[in-house]
Design an enzyme around this catalytic site. Structure first.
Site, short mmCIF file in Angstrom:
data_model
loop_
_atom_site.label_atom_id
_atom_site.label_comp_id
_atom_site.label_asym_id
_atom_site.label_seq_id
_atom_site.Cartn_x
_atom_site.Cartn_y
_atom_site.Cartn_z
N ASN A 91 -14.69 13.74 -19.43
CA ASN A 91 -13.42 14.24 -18.69
C ASN A 91 -13.78 14.11 -17.40
O ASN A 91 -13.13 13.95 -16.28
CB ASN A 91 -12.75 15.48 -19.23
N GLU A 124 -23.08 14.60 -20.36
CA GLU A 124 -21.69 14.87 -19.39
C GLU A 124 -22.24 16.03 -18.61
O GLU A 124 -22.78 17.03 -18.98
CB GLU A 124 -20.53 15.35 -20.24
N ASN A 147 -12.61 7.07 -18.62
CA ASN A 147 -12.59 7.82 -19.65
C ASN A 147 -11.17 8.43 -20.24
O ASN A 147 -10.53 8.94 -19.46
CB ASN A 147 -13.43 9.06 -19.60
N GLU A 148 -10.94 8.09 -21.55
CA GLU A 148 -9.93 8.73 -22.24
C GLU A 148 -8.55 8.65 -21.39
O GLU A 148 -8.04 9.74 -21.31
CB GLU A 148 -10.14 10.09 -22.64
N GLU A 203 -17.74 8.19 -28.09
CA GLU A 203 -17.70 9.55 -28.25
C GLU A 203 -17.47 9.82 -29.91
O GLU A 203 -16.24 9.38 -30.31
CB GLU A 203 -16.67 10.45 -27.72
O1 AHR Z 1 -17.24 15.37 -24.98
C1 AHR Z 1 -16.31 16.63 -24.64
C2 AHR Z 1 -15.16 15.72 -24.28
O2 AHR Z 1 -14.50 15.33 -25.26
C3 AHR Z 1 -15.48 14.58 -23.30
O3 AHR Z 1 -15.58 15.15 -21.99
C4 AHR Z 1 -13.91 13.80 -23.21
O4 AHR Z 1 -14.16 12.62 -23.12
C5 AHR Z 1 -13.54 14.25 -24.78
O5 AHR Z 1 -12.27 14.66 -24.70
#
Ligand code: AHR
Length: 503
Positions: free
Chosen positions: A72, A27, A172-173, A295
């Site tokens: 994120n 990331e 993502n999330e 993740e």
């Molecule tokens: O891996 C760190 C963060 O954890 C990532 O950006 C996010 O997707 C998760 O909350």
């Protein structure tokens, strides 16, 4: 010494292990990209700034698919900022982690890096601040051969051939309240389905993962997964699952409890499979959506923002957790849990890869392996093949949050082409070794190849730049004996083991 028996059978197959289970995650956050994989001028960097020492460790670890660029950050990421002449790329406020992003590393540099590190790309599109159109353009830029605006732009940027990215994440999330552009399940399910449809229309060869819930503890967990799987049912191949465990307390009882988290992980996997299968049921379809656990890891520090003095700087030190032996044991048992679900868990991305909650750390002068590097490397090296059903008969214990935790966790991988059997065992017992017996008469023409072990007298032991080989893999063939089809092994207390048999 405790006694244990492992039962397995070469005809009782779970499924072939998907190689993308040995994936990871890079990331744009902290020092993951900048100083981690890319550092122009560093003594280990090539002429394009790629850190070759890091890339060599990624190769040694056997990483396959790498998810990029977030996380994120993807929810506010403009991919166009990171392509084309570097001097024209804008510096942006990266709001998710409050870093300064100069975009000197972007999509094409990432594709170059995947070639050097022998990995494959798993790209994420921004469904936070952007949407369908942006995803279409990025896919066209990456995968269309030429003759259109974005494919020709790629050529103009020096990349004649398409990148042919096969695996894509739809955001993502998105149920995490922290997520930029956070949505409810119906909103996200709708935009994800619309994006997925057009992406598959443009390139039917791609595979897509929609966001499952960001975590078991969120109130949306479960309902979100079922809603999204149902809304996107026709277009997606995978639903994502994310899991992080921490051990912020430091007594041995906390360790015993911490090591039981693989049971919660297993139950989370069952729940997400159930949500996917619910979507199959209401769509009256034999199609099965599989899991992308894109993740997973141990995290110590809260996922907070950068310290105030580091805000809006480039590549600050951010969640650079230092992992000890017990973390490696949990990472190992999580891996075994995924292998034992090889029929439904097809993608796994250890989060993350370099510097940020990572198995590989770098400074200007070195790159070194954290403890969690080893179970990953062993799973990737010996976990390819067919996962076999396996039942461990051993003593169990209870802890604060778990009951009936078997002291030993296992997974068995049979690689028929290479005539190799790998038995992975973790001993969660902090006090006693175990004597393990396995009836392997089906493999009696095999020989013991090696018994690899990761252990240390101190379960809190760590590797650092000054002492990088404090916790390292060892070959201890004296711990195993294979005679007349019967394997007997000493599984040392608090240890990770891989027993490899070959013809
Ligand atoms: O891996 C760190 C963060 O954890 C990532 O950006 C996010 O997707 C998760 O909350």
């Amino acid at each position: 010494m405790r006694k244990a028996i492992l039962r397995t059978d070469k005809y009782f197959k779970i499924d072939k292990v998907d190689e993308r289970l040995f994936g990871s995650f890079l990331e744009h956050m902290g020092r993951a990209v900048y100083e981690g994989v890319y550092q122009p001028g560093n003594k280990f960097a090539d002429e394009n700034g790629i850190r070759l020492d890091t890339a060599a460790l990624v190769k040694e670890m056997g990483v396959t698919a790498v998810r990029y660029p977030g996380g994120n950050i993807v929810s506010a990421y403009n991919w166009e900022d990171g392509v084309g002449p570097k001097e024209l790329r804008p510096v942006r406020l990266e709001a998710a982690w409050q870093n300064l992003e100069d975009n000197s590393f972007g999509t094409n540099e990432f594709m170059d890096w995947t070639k050097i590190s022998n990995t494959t790309p798993m790209m994420a599109v921004n469904l936070g601040t952007r949407g369908v159109e942006d995803a279409m353009h990025l896919l066209e830029y990456c995968n269309f051969p030429g003759g259109t605006y974005y494919s020709d732009l790629r050529k103009k940027h020096g990349y004649e051939k398409p990148h042919n990215v096969k695996l894509w994440c739809l955001g993502n999330e998105m149920d995490g309240p922290w997520q930029i552009g956070h949505r409810n399940a119906h909103e996200y399910g709708t935009i994800a389905a619309q994006t997925a449809k057009v992406m598959k229309d443009i390139d039917p060869s791609i595979e897509l993962a929609a966001c499952g819930s960001a975590g078991l503890k969120l109130p949306t967990f479960g309902e979100w997964d079922a809603t999204v799987a149902n809304r996107c049912f026709r277009y997606i191949d995978y639903l994502s699952m994310h899991t992080y465990y921490n051990n912020r307390n430091f007594t041995l009882d906390d360790t015993r409890d911490f090591l039981g988290h693989a049971l919660t992980f297993d139950s989370q996997i069952h729940s997400v499979i159930a949500a996917c299968d619910y979507a199959s049921a209401i769509n009256k379809s034999p199609k099965r959506i599989n899991l992308s656990i894109d993740e997973w890891n141990v995290v110590y520090r809260p996922h907070g923002k950068v310290p105030p003095d580091a805000r809006w700087t480039k590549a600050p030190h951010q969640i650079e957790d230092v992992y000890n032996l017990e973390d490696a044991l949990l990472v190992g048992t999580m891996f075994l849990t995924m292998l034992n679900h090889a029929d439904r868990v097809k993608i796994g991305c250890l989060a993350q890869l370099v510097n940020v909650i990572a198995p590989i750390m770098t400074s200007d002068n070195a790159a070194w392996k954290q403890t969690i590097f080893y179970p990953f490397k062993h799973c990737s090296n010996y976990g390819r093949g067919t996962a076999l059903y396996n039942v461990m008969e051993c003593d169990k214990y209870d802890s604060k949050n778990h009951t009936d935790i078997p002291y030993l966790a296992s997974s068995v991988i049979y690689n028929e082409e290479e005539d190799r059997l790998a038995i992975f065992v973790v001993n969660r017992d902090l006090d006693e070794d175990s004597n393990l017996e396995v009836d392997l008469r089906q493999f009696k023409d095999y020989k013991l190849d090696r018994h690899i072990i990761l252990n240390h007298d101190d379960i809190k032991a760590v590797n650092t730049e000054e002492n990088p080989d404090n916790v390292v893999e060892q070959i201890k063939n004296e711990n195993s004996k294979f005679e007349n089809g019967c394997l007997t092994s000493i599984i040392e207390k608090h240890s990770w083991n891989v027993i490899v048999l070959k013809k």
